[in-house]
Design a protein around this motif. Structure first.
Motif, short mmCIF file in Angstrom:
data_model
loop_
_atom_site.label_atom_id
_atom_site.label_comp_id
_atom_site.label_asym_id
_atom_site.label_seq_id
_atom_site.Cartn_x
_atom_site.Cartn_y
_atom_site.Cartn_z
N PRO A 185 -7.68 5.26 2.62
CA PRO A 185 -8.07 3.88 2.94
C PRO A 185 -8.25 3.07 1.66
O PRO A 185 -8.45 3.63 0.58
N PRO A 186 -8.19 1.75 1.75
CA PRO A 186 -8.19 0.91 0.54
C PRO A 186 -9.57 0.67 -0.03
O PRO A 186 -10.55 0.47 0.69
N VAL B 181 -0.06 4.65 1.48
CA VAL B 181 -1.16 4.85 2.43
C VAL B 181 -1.60 6.31 2.56
O VAL B 181 -1.62 6.90 3.64
N PHE C 59 -5.65 -0.49 5.84
CA PHE C 59 -5.22 -1.55 4.93
C PHE C 59 -5.09 -2.88 5.68
O PHE C 59 -5.54 -3.92 5.20
N THR C 60 -4.45 -2.84 6.85
CA THR C 60 -4.28 -4.07 7.63
C THR C 60 -5.63 -4.67 7.98
O THR C 60 -5.84 -5.89 7.86
N VAL D 49 5.11 -1.23 2.82
CA VAL D 49 4.21 -0.09 3.00
C VAL D 49 4.96 1.17 2.62
O VAL D 49 6.03 1.46 3.17
N ALA E 10 0.80 -1.21 0.00
CA ALA E 10 0.00 0.00 0.00
C ALA E 10 0.84 1.27 0.00
O ALA E 10 1.87 1.34 0.67
N ASN F 49 -4.14 5.23 7.68
CA ASN F 49 -4.49 4.45 6.49
C ASN F 49 -3.79 3.10 6.45
O ASN F 49 -4.34 2.15 5.88
N GLN F 50 -2.59 3.00 7.04
CA GLN F 50 -1.98 1.68 7.12
C GLN F 50 -2.85 0.74 7.95
O GLN F 50 -3.04 -0.43 7.61
N TYR G 66 -7.10 -6.33 4.80
CA TYR G 66 -6.48 -7.62 4.51
C TYR G 66 -7.00 -8.68 5.48
O TYR G 66 -7.30 -9.82 5.08
N HIS H 50 -7.43 -2.01 -4.62
CA HIS H 50 -6.17 -2.17 -3.90
C HIS H 50 -6.05 -3.58 -3.33
O HIS H 50 -5.00 -4.23 -3.44
N ILE H 51 -7.11 -4.03 -2.69
CA ILE H 51 -7.05 -5.30 -1.97
C ILE H 51 -7.02 -6.49 -2.92
O ILE H 51 -6.52 -7.56 -2.57
#
Length: 464
Positions: A36-37, A33, A97-98, A68, A31, A93-94, A101, A41-42
């Motif tokens: 947000p994803p 960041v 993403f976490t 990242v 990502a 934003n990280q 996922y 992205h995902i």
């Protein structure tokens, strides 16, 4: 069939021969960041999660590095617009993403490095490039450091382009010798974050970050580099150029996933067509969203539509329904030791998930036939193989990921529904069909679907 992948750099399918027998090293551009994803992205992370799961199933000891990018122009611009420090934008934003996922069942990477934690490695790589004559510090005192594209004769090979036909780099340059040169390091600007280097304070360029992190954790040469098709040029072209110019072998296979589009356009925040994960899991369950995003071949494009999402959810529910009915007949379903040969052949052939899913659905059809015929042994065999195939794809409904979180609640609901079904059966027994139908209707209003079977009534929660 041996395991093989379509290698972007070779523009053909190649047998996979790892650097170290029994081991596989994989780097994925993760990502950036600034936001947000969305599901585009995902999708990349999910595709490479399936690859990682398949390599593990085949017995490889997999080291999976997903980076990242926590500092770049977009992050700085968002922070400035919000009036907050850049690191607040990155951290927020990280975590998004976490969470995304995790929600979609992607296994955590072996290591997930942040760019800002690897400035010493970047300085070392720049030093090697300057000493070898492939990079230079701008002579205007800006602190910029550039890669000299003309000094590297193989530039353009990954993306199949000729340097003399390329457009000039779009990057702002304060001391470039050639318009095509790209920034390894960007000299400090007022109000921006910066780190000290021998050439002045500044911050890293995007391309430099990935080369430094990949080689730190996977070595100067490693097996597979992954990412979206949109990264081939300039990002991956620049990565491979700077790494090999410095003397590293870098990635031996390049795998790129296709884009997710809306109305024929690439999904992006700038187009206003993003579909964020929290919104999507209100439409379908997380496992159904995973099935939808993972069902196409990783190199093909997906054109998002609500109808396609519903169809994917319905297809997954057919798989889930068979396993639920099978468990009622045979008890615990033990995953098989191996997947069927046709499933293995499909994934060995450039991760052919659509063909692998055809085997999955064939098992479901055959299993439903065996259930109708009362073939308990055959049902157990097919269901066991099905669980093993679904685990490779990350969508086994009986796995802890998808069934363990609400097991206690399920037991409570099961007991309450059982009481209602007993009352319904009693009403039917005294031929009070109106009362029996009313009980069934009230359960349906609560999201409990009742199905009458030869073995008696069974229930499930309404899906979607």
């Amino acid at each position: 069939m041996s395991l093989r992948f379509y290698d972007t750099s070779a523009r053909q399918v190649r047998d996979f021969v790892p650097l170290r027998e029994g081991c596989a090293s994989l780097y994925l551009c993760g990502a950036t960041v600034q936001a947000p994803p969305h599901i585009g992205h995902i999708r990349s992370g999910l595709n490479f999660d399936i690859l990682r799961r398949w390599l593990t199933y085949l017995g490889y000891d997999v080291t999976f590095c997903r980076n990242v990018t926590d500092i770049d122009d977009k992050i700085i611009n968002v922070a400035a617009a919000e009036g907050v420090p850049w690191w607040k934008v990155s951290e927020r934003n990280q975590r998004a993403f976490t969470d995304a996922y995790d929600i979609l069942g992607c296994l955590p990477p072996t290591v997930e490095p942040r760019a800002t934690g690897h400035v010493p490695e970047m300085i070392e790589l720049m030093r090697r490039l300057i000493d070898a004559g492939h990079a230079y510090a701008a002579d205007d005192g800006s602190g910029d450091v550039y890669f000299d594209v003309a000094s590297y004769g193989a530039y353009g090979e990954l993306s199949n382009q000729r340097p003399d036909q390329m457009e000039d780099s779009a990057e702002e340059g304060r001391g470039k010798r050639d318009p095509r040169d790209f920034a390894l390091w960007k000299g400090a600007k007022p109000g921006e974050p910066s780190w000290e280097t021998p050439w002045g304070r500044g911050r890293p360029g995007w391309h430099l970050e990935c080369s430094a992190m990949a080689t730190k954790y996977l070595g100067p040469s490693f097996d597979i580099h992954g990412g979206g098709l949109d990264l081939i040029f300039p990002h991956h072209e620049n990565e491979v150029a700077q790494s090999r110019a410095a003397g590293d072998g870098f990635a031996r296979y390049w795998l790129h996933n296709g884009m997710l589009r809306v109305g024929g356009e690439k999904m992006s925040k700038s187009l206003g067509n993003s579909l964020l994960i929290p919104q999507m899991v209100q439409k379908v369950r997380p496992v159904e969203l995973r099935y939808y995003l993972g069902q196409a071949h990783y190199r093909s494009a997906i054109d998002y539509s609500e109808e396609a999402l519903r169809e994917a959810a319905a297809a997954y529910q057919r798989i889930e329904g068979f396993l639920t009915r099978a468990a009622e007949v045979v008890g615990e379903i033990v995953p098989a030791a191996t997947v069927p040969a046709e499933f293995a052949s499909a994934l060995d052939d450039d991760l052919g998930v659509p063909q692998a899913l055809a085997v999955v659905h064939g098992h479901v059809r055959e299993g439903n036939t065996a259930l109708a015929a009362g073939g308990t042994d055959k049902v157990a065999e097919l269901a066991g193989e099905l669980r093993t195939m679904l685990e490779v794809l990350g969508v086994d409904p009986l796995s802890e990921q998808w069934s363990g979180g609400d097991s206690g609640l399920r037991e409570v609901v099961d007991a309450l529904v059982a009481v209602a079904l007993e009352q319904r059966q009693a009403a039917r027994g005294r031929k009070d069909y109106a009362a029996a139908d009313a009980i069934r209707d009230r359960l349906a209003e609560a999201g409990v679907v009742v199905e009458d079977t030869p073995q008696g009534p069974r229930w499930d929660l309404r899906r979607g």
